[in-house]
Design a protein around this motif. Structure first.
Motif, mmCIF file in Angstrom:
data_model
loop_
_atom_site.group_PDB
_atom_site.id
_atom_site.type_symbol
_atom_site.label_atom_id
_atom_site.label_comp_id
_atom_site.label_asym_id
_atom_site.label_seq_id
_atom_site.Cartn_x
_atom_site.Cartn_y
_atom_site.Cartn_z
ATOM 1 N N ALA A 210 0.815 -1.218 0.000
ATOM 2 C CA ALA A 210 0.000 0.000 0.000
ATOM 3 C C ALA A 210 0.848 1.268 0.000
ATOM 4 N N PRO A 211 1.870 1.397 0.857
ATOM 5 C CA PRO A 211 2.670 2.637 0.841
ATOM 6 C C PRO A 211 3.359 2.915 -0.485
ATOM 7 N N LEU A 212 3.793 1.877 -1.179
ATOM 8 C CA LEU A 212 4.483 2.070 -2.451
ATOM 9 C C LEU A 212 3.532 2.135 -3.639
ATOM 10 N N GLY A 213 2.246 1.902 -3.408
ATOM 11 C CA GLY A 213 1.277 1.942 -4.500
ATOM 12 C C GLY A 213 1.463 0.812 -5.491
ATOM 13 N N LEU A 214 1.772 -0.381 -4.976
ATOM 14 C CA LEU A 214 1.972 -1.548 -5.843
ATOM 15 C C LEU A 214 0.615 -2.170 -6.153
ATOM 16 N N THR A 215 -0.119 -1.534 -7.041
ATOM 17 C CA THR A 215 -1.522 -1.898 -7.268
ATOM 18 C C THR A 215 -1.687 -3.248 -7.964
ATOM 19 N N GLY A 216 -0.620 -3.764 -8.579
ATOM 20 C CA GLY A 216 -0.717 -5.061 -9.242
ATOM 21 C C GLY A 216 -0.170 -6.207 -8.421
ATOM 22 N N THR A 217 0.166 -5.955 -7.152
ATOM 23 C CA THR A 217 0.828 -6.950 -6.316
ATOM 24 C C THR A 217 -0.111 -7.456 -5.231
ATOM 25 N N SER A 218 -0.101 -8.776 -5.017
ATOM 26 C CA SER A 218 -0.981 -9.349 -4.003
ATOM 27 C C SER A 218 -0.439 -10.698 -3.535
ATOM 28 N N PHE A 219 -0.934 -11.093 -2.377
ATOM 29 C CA PHE A 219 -0.710 -12.443 -1.858
ATOM 30 C C PHE A 219 -2.035 -13.183 -2.004
ATOM 31 N N PRO A 220 -2.147 -14.086 -2.968
ATOM 32 C CA PRO A 220 -3.450 -14.658 -3.299
ATOM 33 C C PRO A 220 -3.967 -15.708 -2.339
ATOM 34 N N GLY A 221 -3.148 -16.170 -1.371
ATOM 35 C CA GLY A 221 -3.625 -17.208 -0.460
ATOM 36 C C GLY A 221 -3.851 -18.513 -1.192
ATOM 37 N N SER A 222 -5.094 -18.966 -1.249
ATOM 38 C CA SER A 222 -5.415 -20.211 -1.960
ATOM 39 C C SER A 222 -6.094 -19.964 -3.302
ATOM 40 N N ARG A 223 -6.196 -18.688 -3.715
ATOM 41 C CA ARG A 223 -6.859 -18.381 -4.984
ATOM 42 C C ARG A 223 -6.005 -18.887 -6.146
ATOM 43 N N VAL A 248 1.425 -24.029 -2.764
ATOM 44 C CA VAL A 248 2.593 -24.859 -3.067
ATOM 45 C C VAL A 248 3.868 -24.188 -2.563
ATOM 46 N N ALA A 249 3.799 -22.867 -2.344
ATOM 47 C CA ALA A 249 4.994 -22.122 -1.914
ATOM 48 C C ALA A 249 4.779 -21.319 -0.640
ATOM 49 N N GLY A 250 3.586 -20.797 -0.421
ATOM 50 C CA GLY A 250 3.311 -20.024 0.786
ATOM 51 C C GLY A 250 4.221 -18.813 0.916
ATOM 52 N N ALA A 251 4.678 -18.545 2.138
ATOM 53 C CA ALA A 251 5.506 -17.358 2.400
ATOM 54 C C ALA A 251 6.837 -17.406 1.677
ATOM 55 N N ALA A 252 7.198 -18.546 1.121
ATOM 56 C CA ALA A 252 8.453 -18.664 0.380
ATOM 57 C C ALA A 252 8.303 -18.307 -1.092
ATOM 58 N N GLY A 253 7.043 -18.166 -1.589
ATOM 59 C CA GLY A 253 6.931 -17.923 -3.026
ATOM 60 C C GLY A 253 5.535 -17.661 -3.542
ATOM 61 N N GLU A 254 4.661 -17.110 -2.730
ATOM 62 C CA GLU A 254 3.245 -16.973 -3.093
ATOM 63 C C GLU A 254 2.935 -15.771 -3.983
ATOM 64 N N LEU A 255 3.767 -14.767 -3.998
ATOM 65 C CA LEU A 255 3.454 -13.447 -4.541
ATOM 66 C C LEU A 255 2.992 -13.477 -6.002
ATOM 67 N N VAL A 256 2.008 -12.630 -6.305
ATOM 68 C CA VAL A 256 1.596 -12.302 -7.677
ATOM 69 C C VAL A 256 1.868 -10.821 -7.874
ATOM 70 N N THR A 257 2.436 -10.444 -9.025
ATOM 71 C CA THR A 257 2.829 -9.052 -9.200
ATOM 72 C C THR A 257 2.941 -8.705 -10.674
ATOM 73 N N THR A 258 3.555 -7.549 -10.969
ATOM 74 C CA THR A 258 3.778 -7.073 -12.337
ATOM 75 C C THR A 258 5.211 -6.584 -12.476
ATOM 76 N N LEU A 259 5.650 -6.398 -13.717
ATOM 77 C CA LEU A 259 6.994 -5.874 -13.952
ATOM 78 C C LEU A 259 7.181 -4.506 -13.308
ATOM 79 N N ALA A 260 6.230 -3.621 -13.512
ATOM 80 C CA ALA A 260 6.362 -2.256 -12.989
ATOM 81 C C ALA A 260 6.416 -2.251 -11.466
ATOM 82 N N ASP A 261 5.604 -3.088 -10.831
ATOM 83 C CA ASP A 261 5.595 -3.127 -9.364
ATOM 84 C C ASP A 261 6.920 -3.646 -8.812
#
Length: 360
Positions: A210-223, A248-261
């Motif tokens: 949120a502070p950096l405005g990474l609007t394309g970045t999320s932790f999807p959980g089980s989605r 399959v990865a959890g805190a070690a590799g769960e992130l979804v993001t974009t190049l710009a973020d």
């Protein structure tokens, strides 16, 4: 290259006297004009990117670089775009390490704390003992804990506790040795939750995303689906794995993001916007891992002597690499929509093309 002739110039062709006068006037004006700014250095990253498809055997590749001259985007192959969301794999570790170091800055934990202090009784078995392991050893991959994904192959969704239990059926590596293990960061995710009362995803969202405005970045959980827009993702044998359970990865590799973020995140982190100077220095200290790893970051020394910091990420259907200079003024992220690059020599060549000075 010469400038095209103006209509006035063409009208004067064949009139030697006028040409001579024009030359004299032009010379006078040039002597008064400020010197032109030097052209930005030539980068070969755009030219090298197609090799990730032809030699790296990726269906498609894309990169986004930022420096003081602006932003540059390139892609090769079909099925990716600059705005795509994708899975970032172990780049997640940089986010987790940043949160832990922020908590240490707030004195809500110490890197010298044992795992036992925060997760009592959890790490016991097969010679593993949380009473002998510090949070620092988790951050630097010097705990010796077995990597649970060696058993699950990164394709079996597990809870954090299941991941730890898998690891604890194996004896640890030699104390103090640097052995990269996803189990370390799964445990750090649990420590963040124990210390804050909130999940590692919620803390990363509040403190970084949120502070950096990474609007394309999320932790999807089980989605299992990716946010739009996104392309397709494939394993090395061509299997479509666009739909994937991030557990399959959890805190070690769960992130979804974009190049710009990712560019924005690493520029902010290396630029000192997320950690105070002494904590950033601690993050970049590789002595515990014998020069190969800091805390959620690792260095790459390029042929020209420049050292860049960042991380890579590999998860089913995606390989990503981000790197930045200390200070965060220059940063590059590239990705392919498959699990691995066939030609491993292409990655260092891309980094050198971006970060090493080149003559015009």
């Amino acid at each position: 290259m010469a400038q095209p002739a103006t209509p006035l110039f063409r009208a004067l062709v064949g009139v030697p006297v006028c040409l001579a006068l024009l030359a004299l006037v032009s010379a006078s004006l040039l002597s008064l004009a400020p010197a032109a700014s030097p052209a930005p250095p030539v980068r070969a990253t755009g030219a090298l990117l197609p090799l990730l498809v032809t030699r790296g055997k990726a269906p498609a590749a894309a990169l986004l670089a930022r420096d003081e001259t602006g932003t540059r985007y390139a892609q090769a192959g079909e099925g990716v775009s600059g705005a795509d969301h994708f899975r970032a794999g172990s780049i997640t570790k940089t986010f987790i390490a940043t949160v832990v170091l922020q908590l240490a800055t707030e004195r809500r934990l110490s890197l010298s704390d044992t795992v036992e202090q925060h997760l009592p009784g959890l790490v016991r078995g097969a010679g593993n003992d949380g009473r002998a392991l510090t949070l620092r050893s988790l951050l630097t991959h010097t705990s010796g804990l077995y990597d649970f994904t060696a058993r699950t192959r990164g394709i079996v969704p597990v809870t954090p506790l299941q991941a730890v239990r898998i690891a604890l059926t194996h004896p640890p590596a030699a104390h103090g040795s640097h052995v990269y293990s996803n189990t370390n960061y799964v445990l750090l995710g649990l420590v963040i939750e124990r210390v804050t009362g909130r999940s590692y995803a919620a803390e990363a969202e509040r403190r970084i995303i949120a502070p950096l405005g990474l609007t394309g970045t999320s932790f999807p959980g089980s989605r299992t689906s990716l946010p739009a827009p996104h392309g397709r993702a494939y394993t090395s044998d061509g299997t479509d794995v666009t739909e994937l359970d991030p557990r399959v990865a959890g805190a070690a590799g769960e992130l979804v993001t974009t190049l710009a973020d990712l560019d924005r995140f690493y520029a902010a982190l290396l630029g000192g916007r997320l950690l105070p100077p002494h904590r950033l220095r601690e993050m970049l200290d590789t002595r515990a891992a014998h020069g190969s790893y800091g805390m959620g970051l690792f260095p790459s020394k390029l042929p020209c002597g420049t050292v860049v910091w960042g991380h890579n990420g590999r998860i089913a259907g995606s390989y990503v690499r981000s790197a930045a200079t200390v200070g965060g003024r220059r940063v590059l992220t590239f990705r392919v929509n498959t699990t691995a690059i066939a030609d491993l020599g292409l990655e260092p060549r891309l980094l050198a093309a971006e970060f090493c000075p080149r003559s015009l």
